[in-house]
Design an enzyme around this catalytic site. Structure first.
Site, PDB file in Angstrom:
ATOM      1  N   ASP A  46       2.755 -20.063 -45.562  1.00  0.00           N
ATOM      2  CA  ASP A  46       2.645 -21.369 -44.928  1.00  0.00           C
ATOM      3  C   ASP A  46       3.190 -21.205 -43.513  1.00  0.00           C
ATOM      4  O   ASP A  46       3.908 -20.233 -43.221  1.00  0.00           O
ATOM      5  CB  ASP A  46       3.472 -22.382 -45.725  1.00  0.00           C
ATOM      6  CG  ASP A  46       3.522 -23.734 -45.067  1.00  0.00           C
ATOM      7  OD1 ASP A  46       2.460 -24.228 -44.648  1.00  0.00           O
ATOM      8  OD2 ASP A  46       4.619 -24.297 -44.949  1.00  0.00           O
ATOM      9  N   ASP A  48       4.171 -24.300 -41.020  1.00  0.00           N
ATOM     10  CA  ASP A  48       5.153 -25.317 -40.625  1.00  0.00           C
ATOM     11  C   ASP A  48       6.373 -25.294 -41.537  1.00  0.00           C
ATOM     12  O   ASP A  48       6.252 -25.290 -42.771  1.00  0.00           O
ATOM     13  CB  ASP A  48       4.509 -26.703 -40.661  1.00  0.00           C
ATOM     14  CG  ASP A  48       3.338 -26.818 -39.693  1.00  0.00           C
ATOM     15  OD1 ASP A  48       3.481 -26.351 -38.558  1.00  0.00           O
ATOM     16  OD2 ASP A  48       2.292 -27.360 -40.087  1.00  0.00           O
TER      17      ASP A  48
END
Length: 253
Positions: A46, A48
């Site tokens: 991922d 963020d």
């Protein structure tokens, strides 16, 4: 003297190890997660609050004067309280970012990498592990991060903001798997099929990342930016420091 003023009840909080110091002992199956890191051919991240220390859409919203409204939706989405596609549509509808406003935001507010993540990814590359960025964020904001980390643009699966010829916001590409709920497992299946990977590990901070197992053989939760209990409870291994993961990867043949 100061030592005479410290009662047992005062000392107890000082003697208790913090959750960060105990991070290596948190997880549903830590030996499995470590073994997976030692043998997998691909690690998906991922972006963020994992690779970077902020939520890109929140930064963009703050730049456009819609920070508080959008961050509420982000919290709901990352906590798994609403479908991701609903939160994405609502947030973009609030800010309607033009192409020029996104570019301006990136110039004024360049993203910071999470401590240790650059070394971790460098070590994965050294061990010939395929590294991908799989994000519900936006490709236009993620590509500069990938460049810094020596990750090819083709190794990004993320959302595309759509603009007209004048650069005005007109929507987002709903065909991207990461634009909807359960998009990350779909994205990892795409990677496995296209690249022939049998063993993929997912690393992330949110509920959508935890959803990626399966097809990921292991999910490693990262709490260095956001420590979410719901994610911690689903992780095979939950860490606060990428250095722990780097040390495991260094042991690969």
């Amino acid at each position: 003297m100061l030592t005479r003023l410290l009662t047992t009840s005062t000392l107890l909080p000082l003697l208790r190890p913090s959750s960060r110091l105990m991070s290596s002992s948190v997880g549903l199956s830590i030996p499995h997660a470590k073994s997976s890191l030692l043998t997998c051919t691909c690690v998906c991240f991922d972006v963020d609050s994992t690779v970077i220390t902020e939520e890109g859409i929140d930064v963009l919203a703050s730049h456009l004067g819609k920070g508080s409204e959008v961050s509420e939706w982000t919290s709901k989405a990352m906590g798994g309280n609403v479908k991701f596609e609903d939160a994405l549509s609502a947030r973009l509808g609030l800010i309607e970012p033009s192409k020029s406003s996104i570019i301006e935001c990136l110039k004024i507010h360049p993203f910071k990498l999470s401590p240790g993540v650059e070394k971790f990814i460098e070590t994965l590359h050294e061990k010939n592990v395929d590294v991908w960025l799989v994000s519900g964020g936006f490709r236009i904001m993620i590509e500069p991060i990938a460049e810094v980390l020596n990750i090819p643009k083709d190794n990004i699966l993320a959302n595309n903001i759509l603009h007209d010829e004048e650069g005005n916001y007109v929507g987002f590409d709903s065909n991207e798997p990461t634009s909807r709920d359960l998009g990350k497992p779909a994205a990892l299946n795409m990677i496995k099929r296209s690249k022939g990977h049998e063993s993929v590990v997912m690393v992330g901070d949110g509920a959508t990342d935890a959803q990626a197992k399966p097809p990921a053989v292991a999910f490693i939760g990262y709490g260095g930016v956001q420590d979410r209990e719901s994610v911690r409870e689903k992780a095979d291994w939950f860490v606060y420091d990428f250095e722990e993961l780097t040390e495991v990867v260094k042991g690969r043949e």
